[in-house]
Design a protein around this motif. Structure first.
Motif, PDB file in Angstrom:
ATOM      1  N   UNK C 331      -4.614   2.039  -5.772  1.00 29.33           N
ATOM      2  CA  UNK C 331      -3.417   1.571  -5.092  1.00 29.33           C
ATOM      3  C   UNK C 331      -3.317   2.195  -3.696  1.00 29.33           C
ATOM      4  N   UNK C 335      -2.816  -1.201  -1.541  1.00 25.06           N
ATOM      5  CA  UNK C 335      -1.466  -1.174  -2.105  1.00 25.06           C
ATOM      6  C   UNK C 335      -1.000  -2.546  -2.576  1.00 25.06           C
ATOM      7  N   UNK C 336      -1.607  -3.592  -2.060  1.00 25.47           N
ATOM      8  CA  UNK C 336      -1.149  -4.923  -2.459  1.00 25.47           C
ATOM      9  C   UNK C 336      -1.424  -5.211  -3.926  1.00 25.47           C
ATOM     10  N   UNK C 337      -2.260  -4.403  -4.585  1.00 27.17           N
ATOM     11  CA  UNK C 337      -2.531  -4.669  -5.996  1.00 27.17           C
ATOM     12  C   UNK C 337      -1.531  -3.983  -6.914  1.00 27.17           C
ATOM     13  N   UNK C 338      -0.467  -3.440  -6.359  1.00 28.15           N
ATOM     14  CA  UNK C 338       0.522  -2.750  -7.180  1.00 28.15           C
ATOM     15  C   UNK C 338       1.068  -3.606  -8.306  1.00 28.15           C
ATOM     16  N   UNK C 339       1.170  -4.904  -8.084  1.00 33.74           N
ATOM     17  CA  UNK C 339       1.737  -5.782  -9.096  1.00 33.74           C
ATOM     18  C   UNK C 339       0.709  -6.354 -10.045  1.00 33.74           C
ATOM     19  N   UNK C 340      -0.557  -6.001  -9.855  1.00 31.44           N
ATOM     20  CA  UNK C 340      -1.612  -6.490 -10.748  1.00 31.44           C
ATOM     21  C   UNK C 340      -1.698  -5.539 -11.936  1.00 31.44           C
TER      22      UNK C 340
END
Lengths: 989, 81, 428
Positions: C331, C335-340
């Protein structure tokens, strides 16, 4: 388009809301999930499968949903792969279907279905080799994947909570509530976790009686009693993992973008009551929109008042179909038929009685029959039904929904951890988790019980045992009794009969399009084992991790292999028990907090005065000061020049300091260092080197002798924690029971380096008259303790710059004042890059040279090695490899033309052998003192001084001709740093 | 549920501790043996750990590496809790 | 001297069409020869990547007679099926980078050699630099590679931003991303395909692959071993090769040899599938001993791993806090993968040697060999290891490529310590 049927007697708050799916607006009710609201609006098409992009609808009402996955929110911070039954609606929520283009209804990639048997399991291993895989990989990667890759994530991080309790119960269905009650009544401190917003599990629609009262009322009373007994009930909270005694549960009461909490719970006992998941049955086109699990339809009706369809056909291998049919009829849907795979007499008496009633109500009840296929190309239009004895005699029953119940698979994951194993239960036709370690137990459906009275009793007993294991004193009374749908009396039935050409449309894993034909291919290729099968066909690797396809696949594999299911087993389930977002896992350790930042007490001063701070390990240290130049390289040169010309101060606080004290302290240090500490006189310091166990140099530093039994050892900034643990380890092993202490005093002392020709004069002004004599007489490597500004101070005369230099060790409280006073006295601060320039000019070592690969002989520390001290690492230092001619040796480098630049990391070769390195440049700087680039290098011992080498740096430049020189480039005799005041004459060490 | 019983701090989660090395079964041995050789025992592993997230005591830990169970924990260094 | 391979069923796009018409029964089992014989010329213990590759090369390139691979569980159950699929040759020491480069060149044509698509994807391995101070060490490694003829590039922030879109190196971070060392030819390979591909080829060449057959001992006569005791009886063997990653310490114990090996647990994890986001392999080693490497499988899941759990274990169950470390690193990079969501975590057992480099050498007897100690880097070595180990076993002499991997190097001091960490797999 028919208007959707009105909601049925739902218990939801009637507050209406609007939401949007695939750009179209729909009405919903507060408390709806995306699944229930879409169902209630008559939406049937919700997704597309991964491989063949087949049209898919809702299958389930929980995390086992394989099809309806949505992307929530607008780009760029849309959240992918949100399961529809778990997506709580709020007013204005927008979401869309995934993995289709251009629209859900018309997806171009669905043309892949025309490939038919070409794209079965494992097809990509057999082709795509010529000309290379890369040609095919890019389009395949774009077709694969489900949700969009997000561009940004705005989700809030979780709040962390650490707590402990006596008993954790995971799952608040009948068993879980019974267990929690029993444990709480016995006096245990209980935490009950429930994934759903409400407790009760299947009790909410079973119309059951528990303890003589309607189940819903019992649930309310149980929760009230639990609250009165001090138990904590965490709804919206899923158990995620178990790790070395802690359970991790994630609570999302605020929904996806709302407040969420990570609970780290330390229980004494743990009851797993997470239930069982209904199994589908494989028949031709069992993936069509309109095929659902029976209990899902019941749940949508009971909780949300949403009807799954109008004309239903039920397909089941157990008794539950009959009470379920009754409830569905009462909910206003028309049940056309119940297709029971068992013989007529297999049903229990209550079910048989219900069956007669249903027949009178116009429901066709068939026994020993199966649904062979779902009719309809875009959604269910009918069910093709035939007797099992004669599959050819098939007929069609018109319907728009087929509800399937093929048995139940207990949720195994949590029970398999730390020694748990999967044990087959013949009555259930499924596996339960057995061989639990002490303090952990399954209960209820998770333990293979399906009849309500048994479930309650099992839950109660598990709660009693858990309370006892946790040491709770009380007696919890008797288990509640219950009467529900009754014993299901299931007869295992995994797939309907089918000719081989239909098998590629009998789906086992819906998300990944794994069919019975794929299992046959796997078997033909020799993949007999369940784990091989999973890897080869991708059965169970999707977002629901085999919840719906796992047991079904194993059962069909058993059938195809003509073996019994127990021998096949299940593929291993692994944590997390429920998918968890990465921001939830990362917790608060994100952004600036991802690693702790260590700062010296002078940090704010550096920042306020233009210091450019860079991370070095966990520390933040000033590289240079902006006033001295626009970039690191120019500023460093200015600062270094200033130190040699006049003087400067540097923040050396990050250097580790270990205080070693006691009668055995000297012997201890003699053991840990290559040269002796015991011969250091009090008031003096010595440059010392630590060896690692294998003879390589571990670290270097100074050891100061404060007294007969008191020393301070300095260790390099990057090795601080390591050396502390190293010292503590040997204090606890080789020196066990000896009289000595090791204390980390790194943060107790700020170290200010005061260097340069004016250093002594500046110190005299700052420290005052009391220190004048000391400053005048202190020899190189001597130190003195005293006071300044009312606080303790240690003045050490040592030099890392080659200039006359001192280190001021003061208390953090006085640091800024002393620093500022030194500045006012005319000494400007210099940063790490300038320190590097000065030390390279003098050939001093840092971690670039002490890099864990070098011995003291390599680094020119032979004199220390020959001190004859039996110490750690001495024996292995004698190994033959360390004394060979190609072993490296520390040398200095200069450009052959006196001008060219070369960098640390360049490889060095002999001019005739440009491809075979004989060494490499460890450090290099532009030296203002000498007006050219200087370097330190490790080259093979066989290379002589003045040899010509080539510094090869294909990564950053080209080749530079260099010559080998002694490592000390400047003032090799050290006259500058050993200078005494004029009245003293020349200095002695 | 595996925890390590620190003699000073009581039962704590494994993540508070740092493993260092496995040990030979007996004392003695050359520097080479002590430094490089490790005993491989699937049921009983003798190890040195440090409670870095707590009291920093060094511990002699006996574990079963095949199940993760902690069999015994003894304080090193001759101190008493 | 390589024999052509007589495939029972040769794979190609044509074969897919034929199978479509004929049905699944058209295919043949990937490996046959499941009857255990009484005697073999060579017995390979362990049907993982190294064991199968060794058996394959023995059968194809050398004239050694009957070969068997004995596997206590199933083909590919061990680390070959659990790793994060990364292949590369970006090593510092010449003894290592020449070896791994040989392996990488074999990866490039392995699919053709095995008639099995192992999906070698040279998408680039990016070793991030987190401070200016770390650049010389990275450059040293990259320059060493270039001098050895191996591709390496040093990327500055702009070049890094272009090569790894979505990374945004210029965004302020706790540890700034100042650049990276890139090996373009490094990338990923589908791990299961490697085990199955080698098994199929070896089997086609007549190697017996026997599953559910554990080796419990070695029978000796004087200075030589005569064969292995197994759970299915004694098997006579002219030569024995142990390729049992994760159990070599126990094998040593079985033979009465204390090895410089400590067996540790290494985790990996995968996220739910998303559309392509990470197009290369990104390696992030942050101070304070945190480590994350991340790539994206062709099915869309982000595959990630990091440091060892940090203690000896055969349980293959990872600690949650290590998973947290790895995800924190991921992350931090993206950081954009926080919701994955993370879907699944698994682990393997790694034989860590006391210098981090492998051991391919004789073990106690003249005719018993060990191919082990691959630490957490064994997957990428499989093709070269199989070829070189086969040569050692067949001819009795180690080829130059693996001469440095001898067991005696610890005693003589010729250790191959890439990170300079010394004889401790877990740093203090």
């Amino acid at each position: 388009m028919k208007p959707p049927p009105p909601r049925q007697g739902c218990r939801l708050d009637a507050q209406p809301l609007q939401f949007s799916f695939d750009g179209r607006s729909y009405p919903g009710l507060a408390g709806d999930t995306a699944a229930s609201a879409l169902l209630a609006n008559g939406v049937r098409l919700m997704g597309r499968s991964v491989k063949y992009r087949r049209r898919r609808g809702l299958l389930a009402a929980g995390p086992e949903e394989p099809n309806a996955l949505f992307t929530v929110g607008a780009r760029p911070d849309a959240i992918p792969n949100v399961s529809a039954p778990l997506l709580q609606l709020r007013d204005g929520l927008e979401f869309r279907s995934q993995n289709r283009w251009p629209t859900l209804g018309f997806d171009l990639a669905s043309a892949l279905q025309a490939g038919g048997g070409l794209f079965g399991a494992g097809f990509y291993y057999k082709t795509f080799i010529w000309p290379s895989w890369r040609w095919y990989e890019t389009p395949i990667r774009h077709l694969a994947g489900l949700g969009e890759a997000p561009g940004r994530c705005d989700l809030p991080p979780p709040v962390l909570e650490h707590c402990s309790c006596d008993v954790v119960v995971a799952g608040a269905g009948a068993a879980g509530l019974a267990a929690a009650l029993a444990a709480a009544r016995a006096g245990a401190k209980v935490i009950l976790c429930e994934r759903e917003p409400a407790c009760g599990g299947e009790l909410e629609y079973e119309a059951a009686l528990v303890g003589g009262v309607p189940a819903r009322a019992w649930v309310r009373a149980a929760l009230a009693e639990l609250a009165a007994l001090g138990a904590r009930v965490l709804t919206h909270t899923t158990l995620v993992a178990e790790s070395s005694g802690e359970l991790l549960a994630h609570g999302e009461p605020g929904g996806l973008a709302g407040m969420n909490t990570l609970h780290y719970i330390r229980p004494r006992a743990f009851v797993i009551a997470m239930g069982a998941i209904e199994c589908p049955i494989a028949f031709r086109d069992n993936d069509r929109p309109g095929v659902m699990l029976l209990n899902a339809a019941e749940r949508y009706l009971a909780r949300y008042g949403a009807r799954c369809g109008q004309e239903l056909v039920l397909f089941a291998n157990n008794d539950r179909a009959y009470p379920a049919a009754q409830r569905l009829l009462a909910g206003g849907m028309r049940v056309r038929a119940i297709v029971d795979t068992r013989a007529a007499d297999a049903a229990g008496a209550p079910a048989a009685a219900l069956r007669d009633e249903l027949r009178r109500a116009g429901v066709e009840c068939l026994a020993a029959h199966a649904v062979l296929a779902a009719e309809g190309s875009t959604a269910v239009r009918g069910a093709r039904v035939a007797p099992l004895a004669d599959p050819a005699a098939a007929r069609q029953i018109a319907c728009d929904t087929i509800l399937v119940s093929g048995g139940w698979a207990p949720a195994l994951h949590a029970g398999l951890r730390e020694g748990g194993s999967a044990e087959f239960q013949a009555g259930l036709g499924a596996f339960i988790a057995s061989a639990q370690p002490a303090g952990r137990a399954s209960a209820g459906a998770a333990n293979g019980h399906l009849e309500l009275a048994q479930v309650l009793r099992d839950g109660h007993e598990a709660g009693v045992r858990a309370a006892r294991a946790a040491g709770a004193p009380g007696t919890p009374g008797a288990a509640p009794d219950g009467r529900g749908d009754g014993e299901p009396r299931l007869a295992p039935f995994a797939r309907s009969p089918a000719p081989e050409r239909w098998e590629k449309h009998q789906f086992i894993d819906l998300q990944n399009d794994v069919t019975v034909a794929d299992l046959r291919t796997a078997l033909a290729e020799g993949f007999l084992d369940i784990e091989h099968l999973k890897r080869y066909t991708t059965l169970g690797v999707g977002t629901e991790q085999g919840r719906t396809g796992g047991l079904l696949g194993a059962a069909i594999l058993a059938e195809l292999r003509s073996e019994a299911l127990p021998g096949i087993g299940l593929s291993r389930t692994r944590p997390p028990y429920h998918p968890l977002t990465m921001r939830s896992i990362a917790g608060f350790r994100a952004g600036a907090a991802v690693k702790v930042a260590r700062r010296t007490p002078l940090h704010e001063w550096h920042e306020a005065h233009g210091g450019v701070l860079d991370p070095m390990d966990l520390w933040l240290r000033p590289r240079y000061y902006r006033a001295n130049g626009a970039s690191a390289s120019t500023a460093a040169v200015v600062e270094a020049r200033q130190v040699r010309a006049h003087g400067g101060i540097a923040d050396g606080s990050t250097l580790g300091k270990l205080e070693v004290a006691g009668p055995d302290a000297a012997a201890f240090l003699d053991y840990l260092y290559l040269n002796r500490a015991s011969t250091i006189k009090p008031g003096r310091a010595r440059y010392m080197v630590n060896l690692r166990e294998d003879g390589c140099v571990l670290d270097d530093g100074l050891v100061l002798r404060l007294g007969a039994e008191r020393f301070i050892a300095t260790v390099s900034s990057s090795h601080g924690p390591h050396m502390l643990a190293h010292f503590e380890h040997y204090r606890a092993t080789e020196f066990a029971g000896r009289r000595l202490t090791v204390t980390d005093v790194t943060e107790a002392w700020v170290a200010i380096v005061v260097a340069g020709p004016q250093s002594r004069a500046a110190l005299e002004r700052v420290l005052g008259a009391a220190w004048r004599d000391t400053l005048g007489t202190l020899g190189h490597m001597g130190f003195a303790d005293g006071d300044c500004h009312g606080a303790g101070l240690r003045l050490l005369r040592a030099s890392f710059s080659g200039e006359l230099a001192f280190e001021l060790h003061c208390r953090p409280a006085s640091a800024v004042q002393l620093w500022q006073e030194l500045c006012d006295a005319g000494l400007a601060p210099y940063g790490l890059d300038a320190v590097d320039i000065l030390r390279v000019e003098k050939g001093y070592l840092v971690s670039s040279e002490i890099n864990g690969e070098t011995t003291p002989f390599d680094l020119g520390l032979d004199a220390l090695a020959h001190a004859g001290n039996p110490c750690l690492g001495r024996e292995l230092l004698d190994r033959p490899a360390f004394h060979e001619p190609q072993r490296p040796r520390l040398v200095g480098l200069r450009a052959a033309d006196g001008r060219a630049a070369f960098l640390g990391g360049a490889q060095l070769t002999v001019p005739g052998e440009l491809r075979r390195p004989c060494g490499y440049v460890t450090s290099s700087v532009y030296s203002p003192t000498l007006g050219e680039w200087l370097g330190l290098a490790l080259v093979a011992r066989s290379i002589d001084l003045e040899a010509r080498l080539v510094a090869r740096d294909p990564l950053r430049g080209g080749d530079v001709a260099v010559r080998v020189v002694p490592p000390v480039h400047f003032d090799p005799d050290g006259t500058r740093m050993k200078a005494q005041p004029a009245s003293q004459g020349s200095a002695t060490t | 549920m595996t925890r390590l019983q620190c003699p000073f701090c009581g039962p704590r989660e494994l993540r508070e501790f740092q493993f260092h090395k496995t040990l030979p079964t007996g004392p003695g041995g050359s520097a080479y043996e002590r430094t490089y050789e490790r005993v491989a025992d699937a049921e009983r592993s003798l190890e040195h750990w440090q409670h870095v997230g707590g009291c920093r005591a060094w511990l002699h830990v006996e574990r079963n590496p095949s199940t993760g169970a902690v069999l015994a924990v003894v304080l090193l260094g001759g101190m008493r809790p | 001297m390589t024999r052509p391979i007589p495939w029972p069923r040769r794979y190609s796009a044509w074969s897919l069409l034929r199978a479509r018409r004929a049905g699944p029964g058209y295919w043949r089992p990937l490996w046959t020869g499941r009857t255990l014989r009484k005697a073999y010329d060579v017995v390979v213990v362990g049907a993982g990547g190294h064991g199968l590759a060794t058996a394959f090369h023995l059968a194809r390139d050398h004239d050694v007679g009957r070969i068997a691979v004995l596997e206590r569980q199933r083909v590919g159950y061990g680390n070959v099926g659990r790793n994060t699929t990364i292949v590369r040759s970006n090593y510092l020491l010449p003894e290592n980078h020449y070896f791994y480069e040989d392996s990488l060149r074999r990866w490039e044509c392995l699919s053709r050699d095995l008639n099995y698509n192992v999906m070698y994807s040279p998408r680039g391995v990016v070793d991030l630099a987190l401070s200016e101070d770390s650049l010389p060490a990275l450059a040293r490694r990259g320059n060493a590679m270039r001098l050895a003829g191996i591709d390496a590039e040093l990327l500055d922030q702009d070049a890094l931003a272009r090569f790894v879109p979505g990374l945004e190196p210029r965004r302020p971070r706790r540890f700034p991303l100042v650049g990276a060392l890139l090996q373009r030819r490094g990338g990923t390979v589908r791990h299961d395909a490697v085990a199955w591909g080698y098994a199929r080829a070896a089997s086609a060449l007549g190697v017996d692959i026997i599953e559910n057959c554990a080796v419990t001992g070695v029978r000796e006569s004087g200075r030589a071993a005569t064969g292995v005791e197994t759970t299915r009886g004694f098997v006579q063997a002219g030569r024995v090769v142990f390729a049992t990653a994760g159990h070599t310490g126990l094998i040593g114990r079985m033979l009465g040899v204390a090895l410089p090996i400590e067996t540790h647990l290494l985790q990996a994890m995968v996220s739910e599938p998303i559309k392509p986001l990470v197009h290369s392999v990104v390696v992030y080693v942050s101070p304070g001993h945190g480590e994350t490497y991340i790539c994206q499988s062709d099915r869309g899941g982000l595959v990630m791993g990091g440091h060892l759990d940090g203690f000896p274990s055969y349980t293959r169950e990872g600690q949650w806090h290590r998973l947290e470390d790895v995800v924190q690193g991921a992350v931090e990079l993206f950081p954009q993968i926080g919701g994955v969501k993370i879907l699944r975590q698994w682990a393997g057992t790694n034989d860590m040697t006391m210098d981090g480099s492998p051991i391919i050498d004789r073990l106690r007897y003249d005719n018993v060999f060990v191919n082990a100690g691959w630490c957490y880097g064994g997957f990428k070595a499989i093709p070269a290891s199989g070829a070189a180990c086969a040569q050692l076993v067949a001819t009795g002499t180690a080829p130059d490529l693996i001469r440095a991997y001898r067991l005696s190097r610890f005693a003589t001091g010729h250790t191959l310590d890439e990170p300079g960490q010394g004889p401790f797999p877990v740093r203090l």
